[in-house]
Write an enzyme that holds these catalytic residues in place. Structure first.
Site, PDB file in Angstrom:
ATOM      1  N   HIS A  66      -1.443   0.463  -9.542  1.00 26.87           N
ATOM      2  CA  HIS A  66      -1.911  -0.515  -8.791  1.00 26.87           C
ATOM      3  C   HIS A  66      -2.633  -1.701  -9.678  1.00 26.87           C
ATOM      4  O   HIS A  66      -3.667  -2.007  -9.576  1.00 26.87           O
ATOM      5  CB  HIS A  66      -3.053   0.135  -8.008  1.00 26.87           C
ATOM      6  CG  HIS A  66      -3.679  -0.443  -6.768  1.00 26.87           C
ATOM      7  ND1 HIS A  66      -3.709   0.155  -5.651  1.00 26.87           N
ATOM      8  CD2 HIS A  66      -3.759  -1.892  -6.483  1.00 26.87           C
ATOM      9  CE1 HIS A  66      -4.178  -0.969  -4.539  1.00 26.87           C
ATOM     10  NE2 HIS A  66      -3.929  -2.104  -5.255  1.00 26.87           N
ATOM     11  N   GLU A 124      -4.132   7.768  -5.117  1.00 26.65           N
ATOM     12  CA  GLU A 124      -4.359   6.925  -6.437  1.00 26.65           C
ATOM     13  C   GLU A 124      -5.628   7.496  -7.154  1.00 26.65           C
ATOM     14  O   GLU A 124      -6.731   7.423  -6.245  1.00 26.65           O
ATOM     15  CB  GLU A 124      -4.239   5.575  -6.400  1.00 26.65           C
ATOM     16  CG  GLU A 124      -3.043   5.046  -5.856  1.00 26.65           C
ATOM     17  CD  GLU A 124      -3.091   3.566  -5.583  1.00 26.65           C
ATOM     18  OE1 GLU A 124      -4.263   2.905  -5.699  1.00 26.65           O
ATOM     19  OE2 GLU A 124      -2.022   2.822  -5.223  1.00 26.65           O
ATOM     20  N   ARG A 173       0.664  -1.201   0.009  1.00 23.68           N
ATOM     21  CA  ARG A 173      -0.163   0.053  -0.058  1.00 23.68           C
ATOM     22  C   ARG A 173       0.889   1.348  -0.013  1.00 23.68           C
ATOM     23  O   ARG A 173       1.894   1.196   0.798  1.00 23.68           O
ATOM     24  CB  ARG A 173      -0.895   0.187   1.163  1.00 23.68           C
ATOM     25  CG  ARG A 173      -2.193  -1.016   1.195  1.00 23.68           C
ATOM     26  CD  ARG A 173      -3.058  -0.529   0.175  1.00 23.68           C
ATOM     27  NE  ARG A 173      -4.260  -1.479   0.254  1.00 23.68           N
ATOM     28  CZ  ARG A 173      -4.589  -2.265  -0.669  1.00 23.68           C
ATOM     29  NH1 ARG A 173      -3.617  -2.410  -1.575  1.00 23.68           N
ATOM     30  NH2 ARG A 173      -5.567  -2.888  -0.754  1.00 23.68           N
TER      31      ARG A 173
HETATM   32  N1  NAI Z   1      -0.916  -4.176  -5.424  1.00 23.03           N
HETATM   33  C1  NAI Z   1      -2.067  -4.915  -5.673  1.00 23.03           C
HETATM   34  O1  NAI Z   1      -2.674  -5.072  -6.479  1.00 23.03           O
HETATM   35  C2  NAI Z   1      -2.356  -5.710  -4.156  1.00 23.03           C
HETATM   36  C3  NAI Z   1      -1.895  -5.477  -3.010  1.00 23.03           C
HETATM   37  N2  NAI Z   1      -2.093  -6.008  -1.948  1.00 23.03           N
HETATM   38  C4  NAI Z   1      -1.693  -5.588  -0.782  1.00 23.03           C
HETATM   39  O2  NAI Z   1      -0.632  -6.825  -0.151  1.00 23.03           O
HETATM   40  C5  NAI Z   1      -0.901  -6.772   1.193  1.00 23.03           C
HETATM   41  C6  NAI Z   1      -0.428  -8.330   1.473  1.00 23.03           C
HETATM   42  O3  NAI Z   1      -1.114  -9.250   1.160  1.00 23.03           O
HETATM   43  P1  NAI Z   1      -1.146 -10.838   1.697  1.00 23.03           P
HETATM   44  O4  NAI Z   1       0.363 -11.244   1.496  1.00 23.03           O
HETATM   45  O5  NAI Z   1      -2.395 -11.447   0.835  1.00 23.03           O
HETATM   46  O6  NAI Z   1      -1.273 -10.759   2.991  1.00 23.03           O
HETATM   47  P2  NAI Z   1      -2.340 -10.023   4.192  1.00 23.03           P
HETATM   48  O7  NAI Z   1      -2.770  -8.776   3.725  1.00 23.03           O
HETATM   49  O8  NAI Z   1      -3.116 -10.969   4.713  1.00 23.03           O
HETATM   50  O9  NAI Z   1      -0.960  -9.670   5.235  1.00 23.03           O
HETATM   51  C7  NAI Z   1      -1.132 -10.312   6.562  1.00 23.03           C
HETATM   52  C8  NAI Z   1       0.655 -10.477   6.747  1.00 23.03           C
HETATM   53  O10 NAI Z   1       0.999  -9.252   7.019  1.00 23.03           O
HETATM   54  C9  NAI Z   1       1.563  -9.319   8.608  1.00 23.03           C
HETATM   55  N3  NAI Z   1       1.700  -8.065   9.250  1.00 23.03           N
HETATM   56  C10 NAI Z   1       0.662  -7.475   9.961  1.00 23.03           C
HETATM   57  N4  NAI Z   1       0.784  -6.543  10.539  1.00 23.03           N
HETATM   58  C11 NAI Z   1       2.293  -6.391  10.319  1.00 23.03           C
HETATM   59  C12 NAI Z   1       3.176  -5.534  10.577  1.00 23.03           C
HETATM   60  N5  NAI Z   1       2.959  -4.276  11.888  1.00 23.03           N
HETATM   61  N6  NAI Z   1       4.406  -5.783  10.444  1.00 23.03           N
HETATM   62  C13 NAI Z   1       4.940  -6.666   9.459  1.00 23.03           C
HETATM   63  N7  NAI Z   1       3.911  -7.562   9.017  1.00 23.03           N
HETATM   64  C14 NAI Z   1       2.580  -7.449   9.516  1.00 23.03           C
HETATM   65  C15 NAI Z   1       0.573 -10.547   8.914  1.00 23.03           C
HETATM   66  O11 NAI Z   1       1.409 -11.123  10.217  1.00 23.03           O
HETATM   67  C16 NAI Z   1       0.597 -11.324   7.996  1.00 23.03           C
HETATM   68  O12 NAI Z   1       1.371 -12.230   7.919  1.00 23.03           O
HETATM   69  C17 NAI Z   1      -2.295  -6.628   1.325  1.00 23.03           C
HETATM   70  O13 NAI Z   1      -2.584  -6.164   2.802  1.00 23.03           O
HETATM   71  C18 NAI Z   1      -2.722  -5.483   0.570  1.00 23.03           C
HETATM   72  O14 NAI Z   1      -2.732  -4.311   0.968  1.00 23.03           O
HETATM   73  C19 NAI Z   1      -3.115  -7.288  -1.768  1.00 23.03           C
HETATM   74  C20 NAI Z   1      -3.396  -7.906  -3.127  1.00 23.03           C
HETATM   75  C21 NAI Z   1      -3.100  -6.787  -4.418  1.00 23.03           C
HETATM   76  O1  HPV Z   2      -6.764  -6.820  -3.434  1.00 22.99           O
HETATM   77  C1  HPV Z   2      -5.886  -5.747  -3.041  1.00 22.99           C
HETATM   78  O2  HPV Z   2      -5.800  -5.484  -1.801  1.00 22.99           O
HETATM   79  C2  HPV Z   2      -5.360  -4.882  -4.038  1.00 22.99           C
HETATM   80  O3  HPV Z   2      -4.867  -4.074  -3.660  1.00 22.99           O
HETATM   81  C3  HPV Z   2      -5.923  -5.076  -5.558  1.00 22.99           C
HETATM   82  O4  HPV Z   2      -7.204  -4.634  -5.558  1.00 22.99           O
HETATM   83  P1  HPV Z   2      -7.603  -3.025  -5.493  1.00 22.99           P
HETATM   84  O5  HPV Z   2      -6.836  -2.533  -6.720  1.00 22.99           O
HETATM   85  O6  HPV Z   2      -7.040  -2.510  -4.090  1.00 22.99           O
HETATM   86  O7  HPV Z   2      -8.899  -2.873  -5.464  1.00 22.99           O
END
Ligand code: NAI
Ligand code: HPV
Length: 320
Positions: A280, A261, A232
């Site tokens: 994104h 964004e 993010r």
């Molecule tokens: N750019 C994009 O298109 C996308 C971005 N994202 C972002 O990626 C992030 C990560 O997604 P996922 O890996 O699926 O997992 P998630 O969002 O479920 O993240 C969980 C992980 O983060 C850790 N965590 C929580 N607080 C923390 C802290 N203070 N310091 C370090 N680690 C911490 C948790 O222990 C867990 O291992 C999402 O939260 C979302 O914001 C997700 C999907 C798409």
């Molecule tokens: O799944 C997420 O958290 C993503 O960041 C990707 O989707 P979005 O572009 O945030 O709607």
């Protein structure tokens, strides 16, 4: 028939929701609190994109609401505890794009290392030379530092296996043994900044992680460090990152997310030679979009039927 309001975002497949739900599905602008309140008055379901502010004020005003279904992973735009106080279930869709975001992360990292985008820019301008303004280093034996060790970070680790990197990670909610099983060393955040040649951000945006990459963090990183952020935009103090990139405090950055964004024309991180930005888009593939919308429909269907949806967010999750 109950009403379900969906954010006007091409990521959300409204035709599919209409086909799969026994509800009146309407599309609305949901970019600010007043718009959400107006659009969702009387609705039983709200399907939201990342820009929809589902605040306590919004939730308090929506008496008929049963579910806020986030069409995505990150739930930083939803006040989960206010939802629980109002008896509203929150869902997200975990893992629909783990592969895509991991691949996008690896691609941003390798582009920063090998300066592909910059070479292409040079060639388009009539250039033909391998020389660079910053040194290019061999990837093998460099150290990758993962900030958070959730599903996406783990997949990044897996996808980079053939590169023979040392991998370290900071995640206060995952124990060292679990990391060791994936050949990853658990470290303190300060150690990660000290040792990582590549720093990749995968933490959710929370009160703990907001602007964690500030001037001090950037100063603590290695001089040629490459920072990748597909998590993010709010994880990073963007003015401090610009200064660090301009002053050569770190080598380069590859970003898929920005604090605001889309960015304004004057955004501090758009247009720098050593910073690449994608819109994104890390989550995107046709397969991911399909999986996403199937899961959103299943979550809303369950909530409208009075059942617990498959991807209910537990408001007592440690890190929320
Ligand atoms: N750019 C994009 O298109 C996308 C971005 N994202 C972002 O990626 C992030 C990560 O997604 P996922 O890996 O699926 O997992 P998630 O969002 O479920 O993240 C969980 C992980 O983060 C850790 N965590 C929580 N607080 C923390 C802290 N203070 N310091 C370090 N680690 C911490 C948790 O222990 C867990 O291992 C999402 O939260 C979302 O914001 C997700 C999907 C798409
Ligand atoms: O799944 C997420 O958290 C993503 O960041 C990707 O989707 P979005 O572009 O945030 O709607």
């Amino acid at each position: 028939m109950e009403r379900v309001v969906a954010s006007d975002d091409p990521m959300i497949d409204v035709d599919r929701l209409r086909a799969e739900l026994d509800a009146d599905v309407v599309v609305a602008e949901t970019d600010d609190e007043d718009a959400v309140r107006d659009a969702a008055a009387g609705a039983a379901g709200l399907v939201v994109d990342v820009n929809t502010p589902v605040t306590a004020g919004v939730l308090d005003a929506l008496d008929d609401l049963k579910i806020v279904a986030r069409a995505g992973v990150g739930i930083d735009n939803i006040d989960v505890s206010a939802a629980a106080d109002n008896g509203v279930t929150v869902t997200n869709v975990p893992e629909y794009c783990t592969d895509e975001v991991a691949t996008h992360t690896v691609t941003l990292l390798l582009d920063c290392v090998r300066t592909l985008t910059a070479y292409d820019r040079d060639v388009r301008d009539g250039g033909w030379g391998w020389e660079r303004t910053r040194p290019v280093h061999r990837v093998r034996d460099q150290t990758l530092g993962l900030v958070s060790f959730g599903p996406i970070a783990r997949r990044v680790r897996d996808q980079l296996r053939g590169f023979d990197l040392d991998v370290i990670a900071y995640d206060p909610y995952v124990d060292a043994e679990e990391m060791a099983d994936a050949d990853v060393e658990k470290v303190a955040l300060e150690t990660l900044y000290e040792r990582a040649d590549y720093v990749s951000l995968h933490a959710p945006l929370t009160g703990e992680t907001a602007e964690m990459i500030d001037a001090d963090a950037l100063a603590a990183m290695r001089e040629q460090a490459i920072l990748v952020n597909t998590g993010r935009g709010g994880l990073v103090d963007e003015a401090a990152l610009r200064t660090a990139l301009e002053d050569g405090m770190i080598g380069a950055a590859g970003l898929d997310v920005l604090a605001e964004e889309p960015p304004t024309a004057e955004h501090p991180l758009v247009g720098l030679d050593n910073c690449i930005v994608t819109p994104h888009a890390a989550w995107y593939s046709e397969e991911a979009r399909d999986d996403l919308n199937a899961a959103v429909a299943a979550n809303v269907e369950a909530a409208l039927a009075g059942e617990t949806p498959p991807n209910r967010i537990d408001p007592d999750t440690d890190w929320l």
